[in-house]
Design an enzyme around this catalytic site. Structure first.
Site, mmCIF file in Angstrom:
data_model
loop_
_atom_site.group_PDB
_atom_site.id
_atom_site.type_symbol
_atom_site.label_atom_id
_atom_site.label_comp_id
_atom_site.label_asym_id
_atom_site.label_seq_id
_atom_site.Cartn_x
_atom_site.Cartn_y
_atom_site.Cartn_z
ATOM 1 N N SER A 152 67.070 -17.796 -36.981
ATOM 2 C CA SER A 152 66.367 -16.925 -37.908
ATOM 3 C C SER A 152 65.949 -15.666 -37.181
ATOM 4 O O SER A 152 65.560 -15.714 -36.010
ATOM 5 C CB SER A 152 65.134 -17.638 -38.480
ATOM 6 O OG SER A 152 64.568 -16.887 -39.538
ATOM 7 N N HIS A 166 66.637 -9.220 -42.241
ATOM 8 C CA HIS A 166 66.258 -10.616 -42.027
ATOM 9 C C HIS A 166 67.491 -11.467 -42.282
ATOM 10 O O HIS A 166 68.266 -11.212 -43.212
ATOM 11 C CB HIS A 166 65.148 -11.045 -42.994
ATOM 12 C CG HIS A 166 65.119 -12.531 -43.229
ATOM 13 N ND1 HIS A 166 65.687 -13.117 -44.339
ATOM 14 C CD2 HIS A 166 64.640 -13.556 -42.483
ATOM 15 C CE1 HIS A 166 65.549 -14.427 -44.273
ATOM 16 N NE2 HIS A 166 64.915 -14.722 -43.154
ATOM 17 N N ASN A 168 68.873 -15.885 -41.793
ATOM 18 C CA ASN A 168 68.573 -17.267 -41.407
ATOM 19 C C ASN A 168 69.758 -18.129 -41.797
ATOM 20 O O ASN A 168 70.210 -18.076 -42.943
ATOM 21 C CB ASN A 168 67.309 -17.740 -42.130
ATOM 22 C CG ASN A 168 67.012 -19.220 -41.906
ATOM 23 O OD1 ASN A 168 67.725 -20.084 -42.390
ATOM 24 N ND2 ASN A 168 65.934 -19.499 -41.209
ATOM 25 N N TYR A 169 70.279 -18.917 -40.845
ATOM 26 C CA TYR A 169 71.344 -19.880 -41.147
ATOM 27 C C TYR A 169 71.000 -21.200 -40.474
ATOM 28 O O TYR A 169 70.575 -21.228 -39.315
ATOM 29 C CB TYR A 169 72.711 -19.343 -40.688
ATOM 30 C CG TYR A 169 73.134 -18.152 -41.504
ATOM 31 C CD1 TYR A 169 73.525 -18.306 -42.836
ATOM 32 C CD2 TYR A 169 73.074 -16.862 -40.968
ATOM 33 C CE1 TYR A 169 73.863 -17.203 -43.605
ATOM 34 C CE2 TYR A 169 73.408 -15.755 -41.738
ATOM 35 C CZ TYR A 169 73.804 -15.933 -43.063
ATOM 36 O OH TYR A 169 74.115 -14.844 -43.837
ATOM 37 N N ARG A 321 52.364 -23.715 -34.355
ATOM 38 C CA ARG A 321 52.580 -22.667 -33.343
ATOM 39 C C ARG A 321 52.612 -21.329 -34.080
ATOM 40 O O ARG A 321 53.646 -20.812 -34.487
ATOM 41 C CB ARG A 321 53.892 -22.910 -32.592
ATOM 42 C CG ARG A 321 54.071 -21.970 -31.388
ATOM 43 C CD ARG A 321 55.300 -22.380 -30.582
ATOM 44 N NE ARG A 321 55.345 -21.668 -29.310
ATOM 45 C CZ ARG A 321 56.199 -20.653 -29.060
ATOM 46 N NH1 ARG A 321 57.033 -20.252 -29.982
ATOM 47 N NH2 ARG A 321 56.193 -20.074 -27.881
ATOM 48 N N GLU A 323 52.180 -18.205 -33.361
ATOM 49 C CA GLU A 323 52.898 -17.048 -32.853
ATOM 50 C C GLU A 323 54.331 -17.020 -33.375
ATOM 51 O O GLU A 323 54.866 -15.953 -33.689
ATOM 52 C CB GLU A 323 52.895 -17.069 -31.317
ATOM 53 C CG GLU A 323 51.534 -16.840 -30.680
ATOM 54 C CD GLU A 323 50.990 -15.453 -30.947
ATOM 55 O OE1 GLU A 323 51.794 -14.549 -31.238
ATOM 56 O OE2 GLU A 323 49.768 -15.261 -30.862
ATOM 57 N N SER A 324 54.963 -18.184 -33.454
ATOM 58 C CA SER A 324 56.338 -18.240 -33.950
ATOM 59 C C SER A 324 56.391 -18.047 -35.458
ATOM 60 O O SER A 324 57.288 -17.384 -35.983
ATOM 61 C CB SER A 324 56.979 -19.573 -33.568
ATOM 62 O OG SER A 324 57.180 -19.634 -32.171
#
Length: 362
Positions: A152, A166, A168-169, A321, A323-324
């Protein structure tokens, strides 16, 4: 509690609209494995296992997304004049982990993130029931091993003339007690410009359509419509951007055919976007253009925080998490009270397109 954590992780992973699929993990540093020079970091699965199980789709997909991450990061870095990638390789106690790559406050890229996640564990029976509500028809009342991996990315350039992208796969599989493996793919790619350049819009969409048409001539039209419907900011009655493609639960006609399609889509990211960077990154802009970019980035943040399933469920997960999860958000944004661009201005013309999505390939 375990069921809730898994269900939220699953929804995060399958949303396809953010980097929220990588969360509640430990990050750390490491030395790049010389055996994988194409990668930004050592793969999450050991080299021995990758070589031993090279015919398995989970291995093929992990190696593909690791390679795509490296290829994209190198291509973007070649356009950057100041920044460099920060690479975090993190692990998940329940199984798996990921590789997160970030450029922040660069000359060309104000914030850019490219993340890979590879996770596995056991699906609790309650989560299986929820998956069946989506039409999966998995055996009820038993835990099953699952595996999920994906890539992503969100790229926020500094120059308002360069759009945000953007993509995502992802791949997901579960193994039933009978030994049967159930699998499916999902993903998408979309563009968010700050100023409309019709030539750029046509190039982006034509590149995606070409990739789709190689596998099924109906894919582009169907997945573009899905994308337009998903990336819609309801409270503003506008789209987040000018769309692209979006799909989920892809499991026909066969696993190799679906993998080939996902590879085709992933391989189209660089040719669809890099020419837009090269063309526009050195164009001049002033204070007004920067302010409009910040306002539009506020709209982007609104969608991700209010509507995006991946971000929302990730933030609700205890021990997430963050930050991610929030890596997809821009470095800077602003909100002006009752801001409304003049209808005939460049900003107003973009808003009109955002209210009325169009076909860019005819």
């Amino acid at each position: 509690r375990e069921k809730d954590r898994f269900t939220k992780m699953l929804r995060t992973f399958c949303a396809g609209a953010s980097l929220g699929s990588i969360y509640f993990f430990k990050s750390g540093s490491f030395q790049l494995n010389a055996e994988a020079p194409r990668y930004m970091a050592e793969p999450l699965t050991s080299s021995a296992e990758l070589n031993k199980n090279c015919s398995l789709m989970r291995v093929k997909m992990e190696k593909y997304i690791m390679g795509l991450q490296g290829e994209l990061c190198r291509a973007l870095l070649a356009e950057e004049e100041k920044g460099d990638w920060r690479v975090d390789r993190w692990t998940r106690e329940e199984g798996g982990g990921g590789v997160t790559c970030i450029i922040q406050d660069g000359h060309v890229f104000e914030k850019a993130g490219v993340g890979v996640s590879v996770v596995h564990g056991m699906i609790p029976p309650q989560a299986v029931a929820q998956m069946n509500a989506r039409g999966k028809k998995l055996p009820e009342g038993e835990e099953m091993p699952f595996f999920a991996c994906g890539i992503s990315s969100v790229i926020h350039p500094r120059n308002p003339n360069v759009p945000t992208i953007h993509f995502n796969y992802r791949y997901f599989e579960v193994k039933e007690s009978s030994g049967k493996v159930r699998w499916w793919f999902g993903g998408g790619c979309d563009l968010t410009p700050y100023y409309l350049d019709e030539e750029d819009a046509k190039h982006f969409h034509t590149t995606l359509k070409t990739a789709c048409d190689k596998h099924n001539p109906s894919h582009y039209e169907r997945f573009k419509k899905w994308c337009d419907e998903y990336f819609f900011i309801k409270h503003r009655n506008i789209s987040r951007g000018i769309g692209g493609i979006f799909f989920d639960d892809l499991d026909t006609p066969g696993i190799e055919e679906c993998f080939g399609f996902v590879q085709e889509c992933g391989n189209s990211v660089i040719p669809s976007y890099l020419p837009l960077i090269k063309k526009n990154k050195n164009k001049g802009y002033g204070y007004a253009e920067r302010q409009w970019q910040l306002i539009r980035r506020g709209h982007y943040a609104e969608f991700n925080l209010v509507y995006d399933r991946g971000t929302k469920f990730g933030l609700y997960t205890p021990g997430a998490r963050y930050e991610s999860i929030l890596m997809s958000l821009p470095l800077n944004a602003k909100w002006e009270y009752m801001h409304s661009p003049a209808p005939e201005s460049r900003e107003g013309k973009l808003v009109e397109i955002l209210k009325n999505p169009k076909n860019w390939t005819t």
